[in-house]
Motif scaffolding. Structure first.
Motif, PDB file in Angstrom:
ATOM      1  N   ALA A 110       0.831  -1.209   0.000  1.00 43.63           N
ATOM      2  CA  ALA A 110       0.000   0.000   0.000  1.00 43.63           C
ATOM      3  C   ALA A 110       0.862   1.254   0.000  1.00 43.63           C
ATOM      4  O   ALA A 110       0.565   2.234  -0.706  1.00 43.63           O
ATOM      5  N   ASP A 111       1.939   1.241   0.767  1.00 42.82           N
ATOM      6  CA  ASP A 111       2.845   2.388   0.797  1.00 42.82           C
ATOM      7  C   ASP A 111       3.477   2.622  -0.565  1.00 42.82           C
ATOM      8  O   ASP A 111       3.586   3.769  -1.034  1.00 42.82           O
ATOM      9  N   ALA A 112       3.879   1.545  -1.231  1.00 43.09           N
ATOM     10  CA  ALA A 112       4.474   1.684  -2.560  1.00 43.09           C
ATOM     11  C   ALA A 112       3.479   2.275  -3.542  1.00 43.09           C
ATOM     12  O   ALA A 112       3.833   3.132  -4.370  1.00 43.09           O
ATOM     13  N   ALA A 113       2.218   1.841  -3.471  1.00 45.57           N
ATOM     14  CA  ALA A 113       1.201   2.363  -4.387  1.00 45.57           C
ATOM     15  C   ALA A 113       0.959   3.846  -4.159  1.00 45.57           C
ATOM     16  O   ALA A 113       0.778   4.611  -5.111  1.00 45.57           O
ATOM     17  N   VAL A 114       0.958   4.274  -2.898  1.00 42.75           N
ATOM     18  CA  VAL A 114       0.782   5.697  -2.611  1.00 42.75           C
ATOM     19  C   VAL A 114       1.938   6.501  -3.187  1.00 42.75           C
ATOM     20  O   VAL A 114       1.759   7.565  -3.780  1.00 42.75           O
ATOM     21  N   GLN A 115       3.145   5.977  -3.028  1.00 44.42           N
ATOM     22  CA  GLN A 115       4.310   6.670  -3.569  1.00 44.42           C
ATOM     23  C   GLN A 115       4.257   6.737  -5.093  1.00 44.42           C
ATOM     24  O   GLN A 115       4.532   7.780  -5.694  1.00 44.42           O
ATOM     25  N   LEU A 116       3.889   5.636  -5.716  1.00 42.96           N
ATOM     26  CA  LEU A 116       3.835   5.604  -7.178  1.00 42.96           C
ATOM     27  C   LEU A 116       2.719   6.477  -7.731  1.00 42.96           C
ATOM     28  O   LEU A 116       2.789   6.936  -8.871  1.00 42.96           O
ATOM     29  N   ALA A 117       1.686   6.705  -6.943  1.00 44.00           N
ATOM     30  CA  ALA A 117       0.571   7.525  -7.389  1.00 44.00           C
ATOM     31  C   ALA A 117       0.835   9.016  -7.238  1.00 44.00           C
ATOM     32  O   ALA A 117       0.021   9.828  -7.675  1.00 44.00           O
ATOM     33  N   ALA A 118       1.948   9.381  -6.630  1.00 52.08           N
ATOM     34  CA  ALA A 118       2.276  10.797  -6.448  1.00 52.08           C
ATOM     35  C   ALA A 118       2.552  11.433  -7.811  1.00 52.08           C
ATOM     36  O   ALA A 118       2.955  10.756  -8.757  1.00 52.08           O
TER      37      ALA A 118
END
Length: 355
Positions: free
Chosen positions: A180-188
């Motif tokens: 989930a953390d990776a997805a938030v970062q990638l969605a930035a």
């Protein structure tokens, strides 16, 4: 003259009944049978005790189930990738809780769409507002479309209290949070830079973990557990620096962003390890010659694959050493590694770093 033998008192019916019930209780306990929470109370038979961190685990499961069915903005490149990951996570978490005796009724399945927060009617083909009416005559409200960052942040918010879960579950839980953390970062939002020529989606991540608490994370009681991660992150950073230096200028600009993130991750790890942090290895060498563009891409991909696998392999030692500190920091560290790896062609998985 006949001797009179003292008579042996026969057990009473009450005593026999009590003994039989006791035997049943012992048998049930020996077989490991536990009653559900809502089962009728039977004298002398123990009720089910909640498992460790049960409330937190159920909250996480519900958040993951909701993420698997949440309508996402179709313009987000991650939108088609994430629902299958969350569906797999939900299956694994659900089965793990059922195997540990959590009642099925407590493992509620999220609805197909989140609760709407807007009643704005959708426009018709002619451009005029045309709310659709249900059979009962009421106006049907369309589901609220959410961004990837909103959905994944909800999973991160549901992670409070997971440090109290049993040791066997902790690596899986940290991996779910790391995804989930990776997805938030990638969605930035992406910075102005030319994306590297890989199969990865050209998205960006902030230099700091989005799951990090504004408060200072707790100190590690066993900081030596961080040494393997420090060594692995430094190694991957070095190899990515070499790959960037031998790449075209446009590619180098994008890769320098990833190098900066790995350097920031190394700094976080060193700070957390304190005095036990090993000194940098100044004599690192390349695993093979790097002279062609294909070799450059291979070097970067293998470096990040190895770092991701090493991080996953250390989730159990880290969560065993200090569960509180691990759940406060490791999901963000794992998320950074998974996000950088994804930008270099390594696909997202339900449990990054775990086989």
């Amino acid at each position: 003259m006949r001797e009179v033998t003292p008579s042996v008192a026969s057990p009473s019916r009450r005593l026999v009944t009590a003994g039989a019930l006791g035997a049943v209780v012992v048998a049930l306990s020996g077989c490991g049978i536990r009653l559900e929470d809502d089962a009728p109370r039977v004298p002398l038979v123990p009720t089910r005790e909640p498992i460790d961190a049960e409330d937190a685990l159920v909250r996480l499961l519900e958040a993951v189930q909701a993420a698997a069915t949440a309508p996402l903005l179709t313009t987000d490149p991650l939108a088609p990738l994430l629902p299958p990951l969350h569906a797999r996570q939900a299956t694994v978490l659900h089965d793990a809780l059922r195997q540990r005796g959590v009642p099925e009724d407590d493992l509620s399945t999220a609805s197909a769409s989140p609760t709407p927060t807007s009643t704005t009617p959708s426009p018709s083909a002619s451009g005029t507002a045309s709310p659709s009416a249900s059979a009962s005559g009421s106006t049907a409200v369309p589901p609220v479309v959410r961004t990837v960052a909103e959905v994944e942040s909800a999973i991160l918010a549901a992670g409070a209290g997971l440090a109290g879960a049993e040791a066997e579950l902790r690596p899986t839980l940290v991996a779910v949070m790391g995804q989930a953390d990776a997805a938030v970062q990638l969605a930035a939002p992406s910075p102005t830079a030319t994306a590297p020529p890989t199969q990865a989606t050209p998205t960006a991540s902030p230099t700091a973990s989005t799951s990090a608490s504004p408060d200072e994370p707790p100190a590690w009681s066993t900081p030596s557990a961080l040494v393997p991660l420090i060594t692995a992150t430094r190694r991957a950073t070095f190899l990515l620096e070499v790959a960037a230096a031998r790449s075209p200028k446009g590619v180098r600009a994008a890769w320098l962003r990833d190098i900066t993130e790995l350097q920031a991750l190394t700094a976080d790890l060193v700070d957390a390890a304190g005095e036990v942090a090993p000194p940098p290895d100044l004599g690192q060498t390349l695993p093979s010659p790097v002279t062609t563009p294909a070799q450059v891409l291979t070097l970067a991909t293998e470096a990040l694959s190895t770092l991701l696998a090493t991080t996953g392999a250390n989730l159990r030692p880290l969560t065993d050493a200090d569960p509180g500190a691990a759940f406060a920091s490791v999901p963000g560290w794992l998320g950074t590694v998974a996000a950088v790896a994804h930008r270099h062609g390594i696909r997202l998985t339900p449990f990054p770093g775990l086989a």
